[in-house]
Design an enzyme around this catalytic site. Structure first.
Site, mmCIF file in Angstrom:
data_model
loop_
_atom_site.group_PDB
_atom_site.id
_atom_site.type_symbol
_atom_site.label_atom_id
_atom_site.label_comp_id
_atom_site.label_asym_id
_atom_site.label_seq_id
_atom_site.Cartn_x
_atom_site.Cartn_y
_atom_site.Cartn_z
ATOM 1 N N ASP A 111 0.853 -1.194 0.000
ATOM 2 C CA ASP A 111 0.000 0.000 0.000
ATOM 3 C C ASP A 111 0.887 1.241 0.000
ATOM 4 O OD1 ASP A 111 -2.022 2.034 0.716
ATOM 5 O OD2 ASP A 111 -3.278 0.296 1.160
ATOM 6 N N SER A 138 -7.408 3.872 -1.055
ATOM 7 C CA SER A 138 -7.102 2.435 -1.050
ATOM 8 C C SER A 138 -8.335 1.577 -1.307
ATOM 9 C CB SER A 138 -6.464 2.038 0.289
ATOM 10 O OG SER A 138 -5.186 2.617 0.391
ATOM 11 N N THR A 185 -7.927 -2.299 1.800
ATOM 12 C CA THR A 185 -7.349 -3.187 0.783
ATOM 13 C C THR A 185 -7.814 -4.641 0.936
ATOM 14 O OG1 THR A 185 -5.457 -1.697 0.647
ATOM 15 C CG2 THR A 185 -5.190 -3.871 -0.348
ATOM 16 N N GLU A 239 -1.072 -8.067 1.944
ATOM 17 C CA GLU A 239 -0.855 -6.621 1.896
ATOM 18 C C GLU A 239 0.173 -6.152 2.929
ATOM 19 O OE1 GLU A 239 -3.152 -2.333 2.233
ATOM 20 O OE2 GLU A 239 -3.628 -3.919 3.639
ATOM 21 N N ASP A 269 2.238 2.777 3.257
ATOM 22 C CA ASP A 269 1.341 3.928 3.087
ATOM 23 C C ASP A 269 1.333 4.835 4.315
ATOM 24 O OD1 ASP A 269 -1.074 5.343 1.909
ATOM 25 O OD2 ASP A 269 -2.058 4.431 3.641
ATOM 26 N N HIS A 297 2.144 8.825 4.792
ATOM 27 C CA HIS A 297 1.233 9.804 5.416
ATOM 28 C C HIS A 297 1.930 10.527 6.566
ATOM 29 C CE1 HIS A 297 -2.573 9.073 3.372
ATOM 30 N NE2 HIS A 297 -2.391 7.769 3.485
ATOM 31 N N HIS A 318 -1.493 2.715 -5.007
ATOM 32 C CA HIS A 318 -1.174 4.114 -5.308
ATOM 33 C C HIS A 318 0.141 4.428 -4.615
ATOM 34 C CE1 HIS A 318 -2.208 4.886 -1.169
ATOM 35 N NE2 HIS A 318 -3.344 4.231 -1.373
ATOM 36 N N HIS A 362 -1.868 10.674 -0.718
ATOM 37 C CA HIS A 362 -1.693 9.873 -1.930
ATOM 38 C C HIS A 362 -1.377 10.781 -3.118
ATOM 39 C CE1 HIS A 362 -4.611 6.715 -0.061
ATOM 40 N NE2 HIS A 362 -3.591 7.012 0.713
HETATM 41 ZN ZN LIG Z 1 -3.271 5.998 2.403
#
Ligand SMILES: [Zn+2]
Length: 384
Positions: A65, A106, A159, A273, A278, A282, A321, A347
């Site tokens: 992710d 996501s 996800t 995953e 991710d 962030h 992404h 993102h």
């Molecule tokens: Zn995210």
């Protein structure tokens, strides 16, 4: 007029001063997380690329992710120049735009990969009209393949949820948890215990899962000892912690799932995953990204090792992404130091890489839509 303009710039100036002061203080606190100062590295095996069939019997689909090329290269640098991922010689790019947004979340990103459709941000396994669409996991079940989901986040998070649930919003965790009971999934391991047990509807889904014949465990050391049958591992109340807290939960969970699912003579579909690459983006944290990238790459190594031995397993690795607009600003392959900036903390719209290994891998080259990844996997797995 002139007075108004002067006033405007005066207020703007005040705002800018406040902003830069805040920024300065944040910058001090964030500086530590922005530089990965090196850590333990691991050796990377090279796997042979001779396979026993043209069409895969099994697919292991790994989603990092928020994993763009910068996240991958940060991990590669931290591991002194090598990743398991480099075993994949077939490489492509995926366009991640959702039905209603240039920048996907996501949920829509996951649904594109699981169902092969572009939908709105927030959608879990449903189209733009909120109608359920069959996922590749459900397609695999329909032809009696074994199926599994593994994640470092809550298993009800966007996800993994998009592979098994059909809900209009990613925030409907309790409804998503209940959707797991509507399927014949063989193995799922992740966080999210509370969404199965502390529910508004009063149902205890863990008890219901046990009645359906699942072994349900919360400790990864117990989970890894389960060698057959149906298995549910809920290793955290909500999300699992960072690597320092959760340890090697992801590679161990993936290996456990592969061992169980591969006992099905007809084949299996497994999605794994690495959720928190991710979250590192962030948070604007190079340390977080690198730790989770390396954890995910070790998990890729587990999948590739099985595929190399099995000879009939396709491994596909991609992202939903990119997160953070991560820019590598410095690093050293010898020391493993990595420095990065994250101008966005959210993102981004850029293409993300796709990697493949095993029978059918040659189909995953060039530039494709994220929905094409689903179509190719489905074609390879379901059509005789
Ligand atoms: Zn995210």
């Amino acid at each position: 007029m002139l007075q108004k303009v002067t006033l405007f710039f005066f207020i703007l100036g005040l705002g800018m001063t406040a902003f830069s002061q805040n920024n300065y203080m944040d910058a001090k606190a964030e500086e530590i997380e922005k530089t990965y100062t090196g850590g333990e590295s691991y050796s990377v095996k090279a796997f042979p690329r001779e396979f026993k069939s043209k069409k895969p019997k099994n697919i292991i689909f790994l989603i990092g992710d928020g994993m763009g090329t910068a996240q991958i290269f940060a991990g590669l640098t931290a591991n002194h120049g090598h990743l398991f991922l480099e075993n994949c010689k077939q490489v492509g790019f995926s366009k991640t735009q959702s039905a209603d947004n240039y920048i996907t979340d996501s949920a829509a990103g996951g649904t594109a990969l699981s169902c092969g459709i572009k939908t709105y941000n927030g959608a879990i396994g449903v189209d733009v009209n909120k109608n359920p669409v069959k996922t590749i996991l459900e397609d695999a079940e329909a032809i009696n393949l074994a199926t599994g989901l593994v994640s470092t986040s809550s298993i009800t998070h966007a996800t993994p949820a998009s592979f098994i649930a059909h809900q209009p919003s990613r925030n409907m965790y309790e409804e998503i948890a209940a959707d797991f009971l509507k399927t014949d999934i063989d193995v799922f391991i992740g966080g999210g215990y509370k969404h199965f047990t502390q529910r508004k509807d009063g149902r205890n889904l863990v008890n219901e899962l046990k009645q359906k014949g699942y072994t349900v465990e919360q400790d990864i050391n117990k989970i890894k000892n389960v060698k057959s049958g149906k298995l549910v591992g809920l290793t955290a109340e909500e999300h699992n912690g960072r690597v320092a807290e959760r340890g090697n939960m992801l590679p161990v969970a993936a290996e456990t799932a592969i061992n169980i699912l591969s006992q099905n003579k007809k084949g299996f579909f497994l999605m794994v995953e690495g959720s928190q690459i991710d979250w590192g983006g962030h948070a604007g944290s190079t340390v977080y990204v690198v730790e989770d990238m390396l954890d995910f790459d070790k998990t890729i190594g587990i999948a590739l090792e099985f595929a190399a031995k099995d000879g009939k397993t396709l491994v596909v690795i991609t992202a939903d992404h990119e997160t953070g607009g991560m820019a590598l600003t410095g690093g050293n392959m010898d020391s493993g130091i990595v420095k990065a900036d994250f101008p966005l903390g959210d993102h981004t719209a850029v293409m993300v890489p796709v990697f493949a290994y095993g029978p059918g891998a040659e189909q995953f080259t060039g530039i494709m839509e994220n929905t094409d990844i689903h179509k190719k996997m489905k074609q390879l797995l379901l059509n005789d």
